[in-house]
Design an enzyme around this catalytic site. Sequence first.
Site, mmCIF file in Angstrom:
data_model
loop_
_atom_site.group_PDB
_atom_site.id
_atom_site.type_symbol
_atom_site.label_atom_id
_atom_site.label_comp_id
_atom_site.label_asym_id
_atom_site.label_seq_id
_atom_site.Cartn_x
_atom_site.Cartn_y
_atom_site.Cartn_z
ATOM 1 N N ASP A 111 0.840 -1.189 0.000
ATOM 2 C CA ASP A 111 0.000 0.000 0.000
ATOM 3 C C ASP A 111 0.887 1.257 0.000
ATOM 4 O O ASP A 111 2.116 1.151 0.087
ATOM 5 C CB ASP A 111 -0.880 -0.046 1.259
ATOM 6 C CG ASP A 111 -2.311 0.380 0.977
ATOM 7 O OD1 ASP A 111 -2.505 1.217 0.089
ATOM 8 O OD2 ASP A 111 -3.215 -0.114 1.663
ATOM 9 N N ASP A 147 -10.266 2.982 -3.531
ATOM 10 C CA ASP A 147 -10.962 1.760 -3.114
ATOM 11 C C ASP A 147 -12.367 1.640 -3.702
ATOM 12 O O ASP A 147 -13.103 2.620 -3.818
ATOM 13 C CB ASP A 147 -11.085 1.723 -1.592
ATOM 14 C CG ASP A 147 -9.726 1.578 -0.918
ATOM 15 O OD1 ASP A 147 -8.702 1.606 -1.619
ATOM 16 O OD2 ASP A 147 -9.706 1.444 0.315
HETATM 17 C C1 GLA Z 1 -6.023 1.120 1.428
HETATM 18 C C2 GLA Z 1 -6.137 0.090 0.314
HETATM 19 C C3 GLA Z 1 -7.174 -0.946 0.691
HETATM 20 C C4 GLA Z 1 -6.803 -1.606 2.017
HETATM 21 C C5 GLA Z 1 -6.625 -0.538 3.096
HETATM 22 C C6 GLA Z 1 -6.022 -1.100 4.363
HETATM 23 O O1 GLA Z 1 -7.187 1.903 1.534
HETATM 24 O O2 GLA Z 1 -6.457 0.712 -0.883
HETATM 25 O O3 GLA Z 1 -7.299 -1.919 -0.322
HETATM 26 O O4 GLA Z 1 -5.636 -2.361 1.855
HETATM 27 O O5 GLA Z 1 -5.753 0.494 2.662
HETATM 28 O O6 GLA Z 1 -5.917 -0.128 5.367
#
Ligand code: GLA
Length: 636
Positions: A193, A280
Amino acid sequence: MTIARSHRPFWSALASLALAAPVPAVANDLAPTGEWSANQAGQANLPPMGWNSWNAFHIDIDEEKVMASARIIVESGLASKGYRFVNIDDGWWLKRNLADGRMVVRTSTFPSAALQNGSTSFRPLTDRLHIMGLKAGIYSDIGRNSCGQIYGYGAKTNPEGTQAEREVGLYGHIDQDISLYFKEWGFDYIKVDGCGIRALTPSYPLVANGTYRALTPLIDFDSTNRTNIPAVRGLYEEVAEALHRHNPDGQYTFSLCIWGSANVRNWAPKVGNLWRTSEDISPRWDRMLHNLDSSARRELYAQPGSWNDPDMLFIGTGDFDADHPVEARSHFTMWAMLNAPLMIGFELRKATPEQLAILGNGDVIALNQDPGGHQAVLAYDTDAMQIYIKTLASGEKAVALFNRTNDPIRANLTAAQMKFMNDHEVKLTDLWAGNEVRFTGETELELAPRQTLVFRASGKRQLAQGMYLSELPGNVFPAADGVTSLQHDPLIHRGMGPWTGTRGGGERPRYAGWGGARADSSPWGEILSISGRKFASGLGVMANSRLEVRNIGFSRLAAEVGLDDSGSAGARRVRFEVYGDGKLLTRTGWVKAGDTPHAIEASVTGIKIVELVARADKDGGPDFPVTWGEVALLDE
Ligand code: GLA
């Protein structure tokens, strides 16, 4: 539990970004290499399939939840359908041990990680997954702190201890952590990430109050031009190198998660196995459209070994739950057509047999896992309705008609959209309903609101003796796509974000990539056109570009080339060059705007890599597109 995303102070954080000086956008290297430069390292010859904890449990993750999902994947038969990875997302860590720098697993939630000698290891868990025939994935962040620590601050599974002990991300520990996760703990997959290099300005509240150390953000999520792209890329390349070093057998998969920022689609195909193309997903139809669109027009950037990732599946929840099988099937079908990773994001203990049947539709999975590795190409594209065509290794096509709206639509499907002859019968097999449809020329199909019809299709090919390169996006790689002015993609559906509600100003156009190379389209989404002549087939790309093409045994390359009518080249001219395994095969003279298409042809017998270079006579000025019209690999 609810992640405390509502106090995610994006706007204040980004307002005070202290970024490095702007960097030149993209260096375009037109020198032929005779090589395929897309990533071949790691294990992603086909899009990865499996399960990830995030969409189901967010940060509230534990061993029982992971193992229960793993058991269901095996017992329900999903594993035998290809779902292999069981990936732990954010929330697994307790702290970093400062004495030796080793990461410590939270044993209150992952009890099997507690070893007799007082240290911790995920090896017992990965061993169990491996014995079940599965593979194991872990999660980290490229910065010092993770998304859950920053945007989910206060959650009970946040790392503990001093500020330094809570620095659980890879930053400054890439080699050590990768070695630990892969060599010692036996993981097969890592998702990396990027929140730790996005948010932590000195004035960010959690930095200002001493919770976390400041790390000058490298990523400005709202502005690619204020993002330090080489620095972001450099960090991810370090991870790739460490993965390579600590996995001499090549048994790893590297997932980059920087949400379409940092012009990632341009360089990640050379660095990792999959890269998120957007922020997301959430379990809302409009957000699914946003994530889908972020990958849908990037067909040439994905190929065996490196894939666009529009985020994990949300089948099972919200607009894709048991009461919405139409939406769930559409979401699944479209991810399959785009060669997206099929990562289930559902608490499988709650899955109904019908839901398991959606995730387990072998005919749809087969499209995603087709060895050709060709992402679907848009044949018809509007906000309401799209038609996607995917070439299969067998030479057949998969076709998906996708109703994006809440109203029924009567759609026409033509043989020409599949590059089949108009006067020969086309046979369609419906991969959800199982029935067959036969037609000649065109047919009319009825789509329910939000329905996707998906067929396997066979017919008589327009090009009896070869393939248009636009039919083979997995064999074409834009090694240098000629985009020098980075602009955000305006064609992405602006779905409501998962965390912000209707605070702030809404979804702005994002994700640099506008003007990238396209199949059967100009880089700006126009019909390919040279001096008024339209091309239904071809490649559209900016001048000063180099496309690598894998030749799979054909003997001749032919195209009609010229400056595309959608651009403004001014007085600049372009020379079109074709290379075979690094040697010049043929080239045109200098071509200017308004010139009629030039035929270009080369013998490519025995050649493995063909390179198509469109070289402008001058640098500078706005980017402008060229067209490789009807470019095809042919048998004599
Ligand atoms: C980000 C990523 C998600 C997930 C969260 C975890 O938002 O895009 O897919 O992994 O972090 O905190």
